[in-house]
Design a protein around this motif. Sequence first.
Motif, PDB file in Angstrom:
ATOM      1  N   GLU A 166       0.820  -1.215   0.000  1.00  0.00           N
ATOM      2  CA  GLU A 166       0.000   0.000   0.000  1.00  0.00           C
ATOM      3  C   GLU A 166       0.857   1.270   0.000  1.00  0.00           C
ATOM      4  OE1 GLU A 166      -3.199   0.047  -0.611  1.00  0.00           O
ATOM      5  OE2 GLU A 166      -2.913  -2.124  -0.819  1.00  0.00           O
ATOM      6  N   ARG A 167       1.999   1.224   0.706  1.00  0.00           N
ATOM      7  CA  ARG A 167       2.920   2.369   0.667  1.00  0.00           C
ATOM      8  C   ARG A 167       3.442   2.584  -0.753  1.00  0.00           C
ATOM      9  NH1 ARG A 167       7.256   0.942   5.007  1.00  0.00           N
ATOM     10  NH2 ARG A 167       8.472   2.307   3.648  1.00  0.00           N
ATOM     11  N   THR A 168       3.723   1.491  -1.436  1.00  0.00           N
ATOM     12  CA  THR A 168       4.187   1.589  -2.826  1.00  0.00           C
ATOM     13  C   THR A 168       3.099   2.168  -3.713  1.00  0.00           C
ATOM     14  OG1 THR A 168       5.590  -0.358  -2.488  1.00  0.00           O
ATOM     15  CG2 THR A 168       5.133   0.292  -4.759  1.00  0.00           C
ATOM     16  N   ARG A 169       1.877   1.713  -3.505  1.00  0.00           N
ATOM     17  CA  ARG A 169       0.758   2.220  -4.299  1.00  0.00           C
ATOM     18  C   ARG A 169       0.579   3.728  -4.089  1.00  0.00           C
ATOM     19  NH1 ARG A 169      -2.956  -1.579  -5.842  1.00  0.00           N
ATOM     20  NH2 ARG A 169      -2.594  -2.763  -3.931  1.00  0.00           N
ATOM     21  N   GLU A 170       0.714   4.162  -2.848  1.00  0.00           N
ATOM     22  CA  GLU A 170       0.590   5.593  -2.545  1.00  0.00           C
ATOM     23  C   GLU A 170       1.733   6.399  -3.152  1.00  0.00           C
ATOM     24  OE1 GLU A 170       0.421   5.811   1.678  1.00  0.00           O
ATOM     25  OE2 GLU A 170      -1.551   4.829   1.819  1.00  0.00           O
ATOM     26  N   ALA A 171       2.938   5.830  -3.135  1.00  0.00           N
ATOM     27  CA  ALA A 171       4.091   6.528  -3.713  1.00  0.00           C
ATOM     28  C   ALA A 171       3.916   6.698  -5.220  1.00  0.00           C
ATOM     29  CB  ALA A 171       5.376   5.758  -3.409  1.00  0.00           C
ATOM     30  N   ILE A 172       3.369   5.681  -5.875  1.00  0.00           N
ATOM     31  CA  ILE A 172       3.125   5.759  -7.314  1.00  0.00           C
ATOM     32  C   ILE A 172       2.081   6.833  -7.613  1.00  0.00           C
ATOM     33  CG2 ILE A 172       2.191   4.509  -9.306  1.00  0.00           C
ATOM     34  CD1 ILE A 172       3.376   1.957  -7.981  1.00  0.00           C
ATOM     35  N   SER A 173       1.017   6.848  -6.833  1.00  0.00           N
ATOM     36  CA  SER A 173      -0.032   7.856  -7.026  1.00  0.00           C
ATOM     37  C   SER A 173       0.525   9.264  -6.847  1.00  0.00           C
ATOM     38  CB  SER A 173      -1.177   7.613  -6.037  1.00  0.00           C
ATOM     39  OG  SER A 173      -1.818   6.384  -6.282  1.00  0.00           O
ATOM     40  N   GLU A 174       1.374   9.432  -5.850  1.00  0.00           N
ATOM     41  CA  GLU A 174       1.965  10.746  -5.602  1.00  0.00           C
ATOM     42  C   GLU A 174       2.901  11.147  -6.733  1.00  0.00           C
ATOM     43  OE1 GLU A 174       4.730  13.040  -2.252  1.00  0.00           O
ATOM     44  OE2 GLU A 174       3.951  11.024  -1.877  1.00  0.00           O
ATOM     45  N   TYR A 175       3.714  10.203  -7.220  1.00  0.00           N
ATOM     46  CA  TYR A 175       4.677  10.517  -8.278  1.00  0.00           C
ATOM     47  C   TYR A 175       3.973  10.961  -9.556  1.00  0.00           C
ATOM     48  CZ  TYR A 175       8.364   9.968 -11.746  1.00  0.00           C
ATOM     49  OH  TYR A 175       9.252  10.192 -12.766  1.00  0.00           O
ATOM     50  N   PHE A 176       2.869  10.301  -9.889  1.00  0.00           N
ATOM     51  CA  PHE A 176       2.153  10.639 -11.114  1.00  0.00           C
ATOM     52  C   PHE A 176       1.051  11.676 -10.887  1.00  0.00           C
ATOM     53  CE2 PHE A 176       3.931   6.481 -12.307  1.00  0.00           C
ATOM     54  CZ  PHE A 176       4.491   6.811 -13.529  1.00  0.00           C
ATOM     55  N   LEU A 188      -0.597  13.327 -14.163  1.00  0.00           N
ATOM     56  CA  LEU A 188      -1.983  12.934 -14.401  1.00  0.00           C
ATOM     57  C   LEU A 188      -2.987  13.917 -13.809  1.00  0.00           C
ATOM     58  CD1 LEU A 188      -1.778   9.062 -13.925  1.00  0.00           C
ATOM     59  CD2 LEU A 188      -1.833  10.383 -16.049  1.00  0.00           C
ATOM     60  N   SER A 189      -2.500  14.974 -13.154  1.00  0.00           N
ATOM     61  CA  SER A 189      -3.412  16.045 -12.758  1.00  0.00           C
ATOM     62  C   SER A 189      -3.638  17.005 -13.926  1.00  0.00           C
ATOM     63  CB  SER A 189      -2.843  16.819 -11.564  1.00  0.00           C
ATOM     64  OG  SER A 189      -1.672  17.545 -11.913  1.00  0.00           O
TER      65      SER A 189
END
Length: 382
Positions: free
Chosen positions: A217-227, A358-359
């Motif tokens: 889940e930390r990885t998923r959040e980091a990916i969301s933040e990066y993109f 992606l924003s």
Amino acid sequence: HFFAAPPSAVMLAQTMSSSILKKRFPFEPIDSPNTQDAAISRCPARQLLPPVGNPARGARAAAKEVLEEMHAISELDGLLQTEYSCFRRALASERLPSCRNPHLRKEFRLTNASPKPQATHSSEPRKASGNGFSSAFQTFLRDFPGYDQAQIDALRREEFRRLDEPGQAAVYLDYTGGSLYAEKAQLKAFTELLGSAVLGNPHSRNPSSGAADALVERTREAISEYFCTQGEYEVIFTLNATHAVKLVAESYPFHNGALLLLSDNHNCVHGIREYAAAAGAEVTYVPISAPELRASEEDLVAFLDAPGKGGRRLLVYPAQSNFSGVQHPLEWIALAQRKGWDVLLDAAAFVPTNRLDLSRWKPDFVDLSFYKMFGLPTGVGA
């Protein structure tokens, strides 16, 4: 950035041959000769060539004629052969090429300006023989004043020392195929994590499984933040970009809809057409044109404005071509959406050397492979 010198059209045909004789996505062989002929007739490479022979003669004969025509008389083949030969000569002599393609000259200048690896490092630009390199490097520094030679040298020395090992002296350029992993930030850190943590199957219910699930889940959040997804996207882990595309193909409601593809999509993307055709959707290709190997926005708009059957419609195109290195406009995303189309953006070749916000750009689906970004681990995409 690295702009890969495009291979000849013969190499394109050899690459395409792994997919044009396949009906089902992504790797099942075809048994029916009639189906093979139909698959060849739909191959996007054919849109770059003059009509060849009679498809009824059989798949093998048709494929042979495609290869012969591409090698012998294709204007595209001659252009790419010229550009590639020019690249080879320029690399050997460390001079800028006198190619006809101005974009190719610019990208070559940026690539050839990168300092050559040596056994020792300093904050001064590494020297190379020949005035061509020095001139190109000074042009590069003028165009990119923020370039920090000392920082680049330190990064290479700390994380990519293996490039300068005796007998290695490697210059790695294949970032559309896969990236290099960092030795400390990735390899060493990953080994230390596995050596210090007890991680179980995240689908179980116990402390070790909970620790693994927390990392996921930390990885998923980091990916969301990066993109910069701003909570508008779900990150779904897959085996690779091909697997991600397959998930979209299997789940998209193609019934009485339409599928629009760019001719230079990656092979794995072309498999979507079989799912679309099986659901009764109309499948269309937007051609690319020599010498720039780009699609005309006028052609794209014409296809987007074409009347449909009333179902959902999906545009699929690469942010960066895996074959030519051409970057197609991200503005096409909003253009298609305003006309009622959903958009799948293939970002696998784009994100290793470009930031995808992606924003700002908001395709309905995005696929990527992390090994192309980081080199390690393999077998993870989204």
